[in-house]
Design a protein around this motif. Structure first.
Motif, PDB file in Angstrom:
ATOM      1  N   UNK A 156       0.490  -5.795  11.311  1.00 33.92           N
ATOM      2  CA  UNK A 156       0.475  -6.246  12.692  1.00 33.92           C
ATOM      3  C   UNK A 156      -0.511  -5.446  13.525  1.00 33.92           C
ATOM      4  N   UNK A 157      -0.801  -5.904  14.727  1.00 35.79           N
ATOM      5  CA  UNK A 157      -1.700  -5.168  15.614  1.00 35.79           C
ATOM      6  C   UNK A 157      -1.209  -3.742  15.844  1.00 35.79           C
ATOM      7  N   UNK A 158      -2.132  -2.792  15.737  1.00 37.62           N
ATOM      8  CA  UNK A 158      -1.846  -1.360  15.925  1.00 37.62           C
ATOM      9  C   UNK A 158      -0.917  -0.800  14.846  1.00 37.62           C
ATOM     10  N   UNK A 159      -0.700  -1.521  13.777  1.00 34.68           N
ATOM     11  CA  UNK A 159       0.120  -1.036  12.668  1.00 34.68           C
ATOM     12  C   UNK A 159      -0.776  -0.665  11.497  1.00 34.68           C
ATOM     13  N   UNK A 160      -0.195   0.066  10.519  1.00 36.93           N
ATOM     14  CA  UNK A 160      -0.974   0.558   9.391  1.00 36.93           C
ATOM     15  C   UNK A 160      -0.319   0.223   8.066  1.00 36.93           C
ATOM     16  N   UNK A 161      -1.129   0.209   7.034  1.00 43.33           N
ATOM     17  CA  UNK A 161      -0.664   0.067   5.653  1.00 43.33           C
ATOM     18  C   UNK A 161      -1.390   1.127   4.834  1.00 43.33           C
ATOM     19  N   UNK A 162      -0.914   1.314   3.579  1.00 41.87           N
ATOM     20  CA  UNK A 162      -1.410   2.457   2.814  1.00 41.87           C
ATOM     21  C   UNK A 162      -1.639   2.099   1.352  1.00 41.87           C
ATOM     22  N   UNK A 163      -2.545   2.861   0.747  1.00 44.88           N
ATOM     23  CA  UNK A 163      -2.722   2.883  -0.700  1.00 44.88           C
ATOM     24  C   UNK A 163      -2.898   4.344  -1.084  1.00 44.88           C
ATOM     25  N   UNK A 164      -2.524   4.681  -2.299  1.00 43.44           N
ATOM     26  CA  UNK A 164      -2.634   6.071  -2.749  1.00 43.44           C
ATOM     27  C   UNK A 164      -3.714   6.190  -3.814  1.00 43.44           C
ATOM     28  N   UNK A 220       3.268  -1.632   1.922  1.00 45.54           N
ATOM     29  CA  UNK A 220       3.740  -1.877   3.284  1.00 45.54           C
ATOM     30  C   UNK A 220       3.919  -0.574   4.077  1.00 45.54           C
ATOM     31  N   UNK A 221       4.387   0.473   3.419  1.00 47.72           N
ATOM     32  CA  UNK A 221       4.698   1.720   4.132  1.00 47.72           C
ATOM     33  C   UNK A 221       4.107   2.911   3.396  1.00 47.72           C
ATOM     34  N   UNK A 222       4.052   4.025   4.102  1.00 49.97           N
ATOM     35  CA  UNK A 222       3.583   5.279   3.506  1.00 49.97           C
ATOM     36  C   UNK A 222       4.485   5.687   2.350  1.00 49.97           C
ATOM     37  N   UNK A 223       5.784   5.513   2.524  1.00 48.52           N
ATOM     38  CA  UNK A 223       6.730   5.884   1.466  1.00 48.52           C
ATOM     39  C   UNK A 223       6.497   5.084   0.204  1.00 48.52           C
ATOM     40  N   UNK A 224       6.205   3.781   0.362  1.00 48.12           N
ATOM     41  CA  UNK A 224       5.933   2.950  -0.806  1.00 48.12           C
ATOM     42  C   UNK A 224       4.688   3.425  -1.534  1.00 48.12           C
ATOM     43  N   UNK A 225       3.688   3.852  -0.789  1.00 44.98           N
ATOM     44  CA  UNK A 225       2.447   4.315  -1.401  1.00 44.98           C
ATOM     45  C   UNK A 225       2.649   5.621  -2.150  1.00 44.98           C
ATOM     46  N   UNK A 226       3.526   6.474  -1.658  1.00 47.25           N
ATOM     47  CA  UNK A 226       3.760   7.751  -2.292  1.00 47.25           C
ATOM     48  C   UNK A 226       4.733   7.684  -3.461  1.00 47.25           C
ATOM     49  N   UNK A 227       5.508   6.628  -3.553  1.00 50.68           N
ATOM     50  CA  UNK A 227       6.529   6.540  -4.606  1.00 50.68           C
ATOM     51  C   UNK A 227       5.934   6.094  -5.944  1.00 50.68           C
TER      52      UNK A 227
END
Length: 227
Positions: A156-164, A220-227
């Motif tokens: 969404x606008x102003x939201x972030x997603x992640x990859x590790x 979707x989240x930082x936690x998902x990327x780190x797991x």
């Protein structure tokens, strides 16, 4: 004389009777002719009316047939014939509307986070995994297939997603340092790419990489990327 008068009257009477019978026959014949003509005209009118109705019916049927044919052609048209379905506005995330950075996890695991932030006004989709190129080797890091998310990552606008990005351990062999990486986004429903853009290492020394280094799918989240 009397006999002659009677004969004359009888002759006149017989003539009158014949004339009357003849008149009646003529009248009956005329009536029959008129009746026949009337029936003939009625039949003609009826046939003409049927013909018009039939023509109208045929015209209506022809019009309906044309409509049916047109409708049938539309129904028979396949999605392949129509080409790919159009994407909604802002569906695919692009480098023009996002910002990508590398962030240190400050953890014990040899990982670095690839963070993408949506700076646009509408939500967008991150398709697949980021393409991470190592300028030192000139190759792309392999993607960890077991990290594929169950659904497309929406940002969404102003939201972030992640990859590790998994780095090489300190005791790994054949390592090298990369102070920058090239990042390319999968765009246009997987039919093209957007990039690359250069991102800098969060540390001055650069990222420690080797042949085992790889990147995950967008999460979707930082936690998902780190797991």
């Amino acid at each position: 004389m009397r006999t002659t008068a009677r004969a004359t009257r009888s002759a006149r009477t017989a003539g009158t009777a014949r004339s009357a019978r003849s008149a009646r026959k003529n009248t009956a014949f005329a009536v029959a002719v008129l009746a026949a003509l009337s029936l003939s005209l009625t039949a003609c009118d009826s046939g003409s009316g049927d013909g018009k109705a039939s023509g109208a019916d045929q015209g209506a049927a022809g019009t309906g047939g044309a409509g049916g044919s047109s409708s049938g052609e539309k129904t028979a048209t396949t999605p392949g014939d129509r080409g790919p379905a159009p994407r909604a506005a802002g569906d695919g995330c692009t480098l023009a509307t996002t910002k990508i950075t590398l962030e240190d996890t400050s953890g014990s695991a040899p990982l670095v986070l690839l963070k993408i932030t949506n700076n646009g006004g509408t939500a967008c989709s991150l398709l697949g995994a980021p393409v991470v190129s190592d300028p030192t080797t000139g190759k792309d890091l392999p993607t960890a297939e077991n990290t594929r998310p169950q659904s497309v990552v929406r940002v969404g606008p102003a939201r972030s997603a992640y990859a590790a990005i998994n780095l090489a351990g300190m005791d790994a062999v054949k390592t090298h340092r990369a102070k920058t990486l090239g990042i390319t986004l999968t765009a246009k429903n997987g039919k093209g790419t957007d990039g690359p853009v250069t991102v800098k290492s969060p540390g001055a020394a650069g990222l420690l990489l080797n042949a085992d280094s790889h990147v995950t799918y967008w999460q979707h989240t930082l936690e998902d990327a780190l797991s």
